[in-house]
Design a protein around this motif. Structure first.
Motif, PDB file in Angstrom:
ATOM      1  N   GLY A 252       0.896  -1.166  -0.107  1.00 54.56           N
ATOM      2  CA  GLY A 252      -0.124   0.184  -0.042  1.00 54.56           C
ATOM      3  C   GLY A 252       0.716   1.200   0.075  1.00 54.56           C
ATOM      4  O   GLY A 252       1.682   1.430   0.939  1.00 54.56           O
ATOM      5  N   ASN A 395      -6.916   3.529   6.401  1.00 51.29           N
ATOM      6  CA  ASN A 395      -5.902   2.789   5.689  1.00 51.29           C
ATOM      7  C   ASN A 395      -5.273   1.569   6.960  1.00 51.29           C
ATOM      8  O   ASN A 395      -5.738   1.728   7.848  1.00 51.29           O
ATOM      9  CB  ASN A 395      -4.665   3.858   5.477  1.00 51.29           C
ATOM     10  CG  ASN A 395      -3.589   3.507   4.504  1.00 51.29           C
ATOM     11  OD1 ASN A 395      -3.642   2.224   4.095  1.00 51.29           O
ATOM     12  ND2 ASN A 395      -3.077   4.365   3.789  1.00 51.29           N
ATOM     13  N   VAL A 396      -4.271   1.127   6.487  1.00 51.41           N
ATOM     14  CA  VAL A 396      -3.703   0.162   7.446  1.00 51.41           C
ATOM     15  C   VAL A 396      -3.093   0.782   8.581  1.00 51.41           C
ATOM     16  O   VAL A 396      -2.409   1.799   8.590  1.00 51.41           O
ATOM     17  CB  VAL A 396      -2.268  -0.690   6.622  1.00 51.41           C
ATOM     18  CG1 VAL A 396      -1.489  -1.544   7.389  1.00 51.41           C
ATOM     19  CG2 VAL A 396      -3.028  -1.227   5.234  1.00 51.41           C
ATOM     20  N   ASN A 470      -8.630  -3.267   4.569  1.00 53.21           N
ATOM     21  CA  ASN A 470      -6.856  -2.720   4.317  1.00 53.21           C
ATOM     22  C   ASN A 470      -6.134  -3.547   5.547  1.00 53.21           C
ATOM     23  O   ASN A 470      -5.063  -4.020   5.018  1.00 53.21           O
ATOM     24  CB  ASN A 470      -6.907  -1.290   4.562  1.00 53.21           C
ATOM     25  CG  ASN A 470      -6.955  -0.378   3.669  1.00 53.21           C
ATOM     26  OD1 ASN A 470      -6.844  -0.876   2.390  1.00 53.21           O
ATOM     27  ND2 ASN A 470      -8.019   0.651   3.852  1.00 53.21           N
ATOM     28  N   TYR A 474      -3.480  -6.447   4.246  1.00 57.96           N
ATOM     29  CA  TYR A 474      -2.193  -6.422   4.450  1.00 57.96           C
ATOM     30  C   TYR A 474      -1.495  -7.720   5.175  1.00 57.96           C
ATOM     31  O   TYR A 474      -0.471  -8.023   4.763  1.00 57.96           O
ATOM     32  CB  TYR A 474      -1.930  -5.173   5.363  1.00 57.96           C
ATOM     33  CG  TYR A 474      -0.337  -4.873   5.725  1.00 57.96           C
ATOM     34  CD1 TYR A 474      -0.056  -3.715   4.804  1.00 57.96           C
ATOM     35  CD2 TYR A 474       0.332  -5.548   6.787  1.00 57.96           C
ATOM     36  CE1 TYR A 474       1.552  -3.348   5.090  1.00 57.96           C
ATOM     37  CE2 TYR A 474       1.647  -5.093   7.002  1.00 57.96           C
ATOM     38  CZ  TYR A 474       2.132  -4.249   6.196  1.00 57.96           C
ATOM     39  OH  TYR A 474       3.413  -3.591   6.308  1.00 57.96           O
ATOM     40  N   CYS A 557      -9.857   4.874   1.579  1.00 58.90           N
ATOM     41  CA  CYS A 557      -8.510   4.566   0.992  1.00 58.90           C
ATOM     42  C   CYS A 557      -8.447   3.089   1.068  1.00 58.90           C
ATOM     43  O   CYS A 557      -8.862   2.588   2.104  1.00 58.90           O
ATOM     44  CB  CYS A 557      -7.354   5.164   1.844  1.00 58.90           C
ATOM     45  SG  CYS A 557      -5.746   4.554   1.102  1.00 58.90           S
ATOM     46  N   VAL A 558      -8.245   2.468  -0.108  1.00 59.28           N
ATOM     47  CA  VAL A 558      -8.047   1.051   0.071  1.00 59.28           C
ATOM     48  C   VAL A 558      -6.433   0.903  -0.582  1.00 59.28           C
ATOM     49  O   VAL A 558      -6.124   1.266  -1.559  1.00 59.28           O
ATOM     50  CB  VAL A 558      -8.723   0.381  -0.905  1.00 59.28           C
ATOM     51  CG1 VAL A 558      -8.527  -1.195  -1.061  1.00 59.28           C
ATOM     52  CG2 VAL A 558     -10.358   0.447  -0.341  1.00 59.28           C
ATOM     53  N   ALA A 559      -5.587   0.754   0.196  1.00 62.18           N
ATOM     54  CA  ALA A 559      -4.077   0.885  -0.028  1.00 62.18           C
ATOM     55  C   ALA A 559      -3.573  -0.024  -1.040  1.00 62.18           C
ATOM     56  O   ALA A 559      -2.841   0.407  -1.813  1.00 62.18           O
ATOM     57  CB  ALA A 559      -3.338   0.485   1.317  1.00 62.18           C
ATOM     58  N   ASP A 560      -4.356  -1.220  -1.200  1.00 57.25           N
ATOM     59  CA  ASP A 560      -3.885  -2.262  -2.337  1.00 57.25           C
ATOM     60  C   ASP A 560      -4.434  -1.751  -3.691  1.00 57.25           C
ATOM     61  O   ASP A 560      -5.648  -1.974  -3.584  1.00 57.25           O
ATOM     62  CB  ASP A 560      -3.997  -3.666  -1.897  1.00 57.25           C
ATOM     63  CG  ASP A 560      -3.638  -4.762  -2.744  1.00 57.25           C
ATOM     64  OD1 ASP A 560      -2.964  -4.234  -3.893  1.00 57.25           O
ATOM     65  OD2 ASP A 560      -4.092  -5.845  -2.620  1.00 57.25           O
TER      66      ASP A 560
END
Length: 615
Positions: A252, A395-396, A470, A474, A557-560
């Motif tokens: 991410g 997010n993560v 997220n 991860y 937000c989707v990090a991936d």
């Protein structure tokens, strides 16, 4: 005729008999002559014996006198030789210098020793003998003093860059790189002087000068390495000896900015100690190679070795203690722990020989205790985490990145962690191979509970779902990363761990998609609408719901990127077909085109910008 034959034979035998009688007479005459000769020989032999024995005894006495005379002459020659050279030898020894002509100086001392040994047999020469002994002792002192100069002249400071480049990423000496580490010009003179002094029975304490010089040279080299590593630590957060394991940039892009696994200061302090011990062991190998060329006796080498390594080892121990005192990061200390445990037997032997075990063993024990304490604290912190911070965009969480990176670091150092941290406190009997998998299961369980508590802090349940997606994504990607090799370890305890996280991700994706059900439900009335007004109302309602949902999720937000694209496709699948049918009906019923704000491509483009914070 028979009578004639017999007469002939008779005559022949008579002739043979007469011949035999003549031979017998001759034989008797010869025997008499021989007896006379023998009698004469015996008489002459007795006379010869009487003459020779007398001369032999006289000759033996003469030979003995000759040997005595020759011995006396040699003694006199030797005496004259020593008397003639003693003064010259004493002058050469007092005024000469081994550094100018070492062989000649050593030869002079050898000759003076021979002179002393000769005159020891003459008590009346006691004064001269004492003077020569004083001169001899002066010569030995000069050689021992010049031995220090020889060592100093040939000792060179190791190139710090060459030393560091001779180590691999784990600060282990690369095979075949010992010759590249130069700390001595030549060992020829040192070897000659040391061997000569020891052969003369001199006290090996003169080698303390060698130990002092070589020890200080090693200490200064390590101090230079320490200063350089500290300079690098202050100027940059990276170091080639640290194997980076943070994969946040891959898992991410935004997570890498918000989650820093290690404090660079903490990491570099431990890394400096790690590198310093690696350089120390490399220099120890170099010193052992040099001493083998200089000293033949193993016991003498051991004595010298003790003096060489004491100060450098003390510097390494102090650096490690200072690093431990300022670090509360387990991953920062694990490389150092692995390095020290790998070389533990060698380091303990070196510390014992140099009387440094009282410093090394407590340091190593403190390092183990601190690492174990930090490991326990990591697990406990996950269980009792009360911090209210959660990423505003879902997010993560830094805690997730930190925990996964911790697991990666533990995997890299699995053997060290198992043997040094887990086995000593494990319940017995227990399968030590499962200690690490059980620990991982415990950490992941605590992380899952912590993430659930964090998700509850979101007021928006859809953002909470994004947060779960997220973080679980991860974790799943971390498990699937072959380089990290987490999954094989955890699978030893739980074969379905990856499937669990993938199912959780799918569940929370379904929960997120529910946030679009309200928008989709406005399109369900298209088939029941039979006039322009009802279709216009449906369009107005859709625009309002769609824009409200987009506005609500503008900071999600989707990090991936791959996971984000999958979710967007699901949203498109839910909306675009139905929206296309609505637009088609509106056109067919003559609804004002200004009412229809979005075309299908426009709607698709807007959905494509979901989870894109930059847009």
């Amino acid at each position: 005729m028979n009578v004639d034959v017999i007469d002939k034979k008779l005559q022949q035998e008579e002739e043979w008999l007469r011949s035999f009688e003549i031979n017998v007479k001759k034989s008797a005459q010869l025997r008499n002559d021989i007896e006379k000769v023998l009698d004469q020989f015996d008489s002459r032999l007795k006379k010869l014996e009487q003459n020779v024995m007398g001369k032999h005894e006289k000759n033996g006495r003469l030979q003995k006198r000759q040997q005595n005379i020759q011995r006396l002459i040699r003694t006199i020659d030797t005496t004259f030789q020593f008397y003639g050279k003693t003064g010259e030898l004493e002058t050469r020894i007092r005024d000469g210098s081994p550094t100018q002509d070492l062989d000649a100086y050593l030869e002079s001392i050898d000759c003076l020793q021979q002179a002393i040994a000769f005159f020891e047999n003459y008590p009346e020469k006691r004064i001269q003998i004492d003077n020569m002994k004083m001169t001899l002792e002066t010569g030995f002192d000069v050689i021992e003093r010049d031995f220090r100069d020889i060592v100093s002249d040939n000792t060179i400071r190791c190139d710090m860059k060459v030393l560091i480049e001779s180590l691999d990423e784990n600060a282990e000496l690369i095979s075949g790189r010992v010759k590249a580490i130069q700390t001595m010009k030549s060992t020829e003179k040192m070897s000659k002087v040391a061997t000569w002094l020891l052969s003369k029975g001199r006290d090996p304490r003169f080698l303390n000068q060698y130990s002092e010089i070589r020890s200080e040279n090693m200490r200064q080299t390590l101090s230079q390495v320490l200063a350089e590593e500290n300079r690098l630590r202050e100027s940059q957060a990276s170091n080639r000896f640290y194997k980076g394991i943070s994969k946040a940039a891959i898992r991410g892009e935004r997570a890498v900015k918000e989650t820093r696994f290690l404090s660079s200061v903490a990491h570099d302090r431990a890394n400096v100690a790690h590198v310093l011990f690696g350089c120390f062991l490399a220099l120890v190998t170099v010193e052992e190679t040099i001493m083998e060329k200089i000293l033949n006796e193993v016991s003498v080498r051991a004595q010298v070795h003790r003096g060489v390594i004491a100060k450098p080892l003390s510097l390494c121990i102090r650096t490690a203690v200072e690093a431990m005192n300022g670090i509360d990061s387990l991953p920062s200390l694990l490389p150092l722990l692995r390095h020290l445990s790998t070389h533990n037997n060698q380091l303990i032997t070196l510390a014992s020989n140099s009387e440094m075990e009282s410093q090394f063993e407590p340091m190593f024990r403190s390092l183990r205790i601190k690492c174990k304490s930090l490991l326990d604290e990591s697990v406990e912190r996950l269980k009792t985490e009360v911090d209210k911070f959660v990423p505003e965009d879902g997010n993560v969480h830094p805690l997730t990145a930190n925990t996964l990176n911790l697991l990666c670091m533990l995997t890299i150092h699995r053997q060290t962690v198992t043997q040094q941290l887990l086995v000593p406190t494990a319940a017995s009997p227990q399968n030590t191979h499962l200690l690490m998998p059980k620990l991982f299961a415990k950490i992941l369980a605590a992380l899952g509970a912590c993430l659930s508590r964090k998700a509850e802090l979101y007021t928006d349940p859809m953002l909470a779902s994004i947060f779960k997606i997220n973080n679980y994504n991860y974790i799943a990607k971390s498990l699937q990363d072959e380089e990290d090799a987490l999954l094989p370890v955890i699978s030893e305890q739980n074969h379905q761990i990856l499937e669990f996280y993938l199912n959780e991700i799918a569940t929370y994706e379904q929960d997120y998609i529910k946030s679009w059900h309200g928008v989709a439900s406005t399109l369900s009335g298209v088939e029941r609408a039979h006039d322009r007004t009802s279709l216009s109302n449906i369009v107005y309602t859709f625009n309002r719901e769609f824009e409200a949902t987009i506005a609500r999720q503008k900071n999600f937000c989707v990090a991936d990127p791959h996971r984000a694209e999958q979710i967007r496709e699901k949203v498109k699948k839910l909306l675009l077909t139905r929206y296309g049918a609505l637009v088609e009906r509106c056109r067919g019923e003559g609804v004002d085109q200004k009412t229809i704000r979005y075309s299908e491509p426009t709607l698709s483009a807007i959905i494509d910008r979901l989870f894109d914070v930059n847009s």
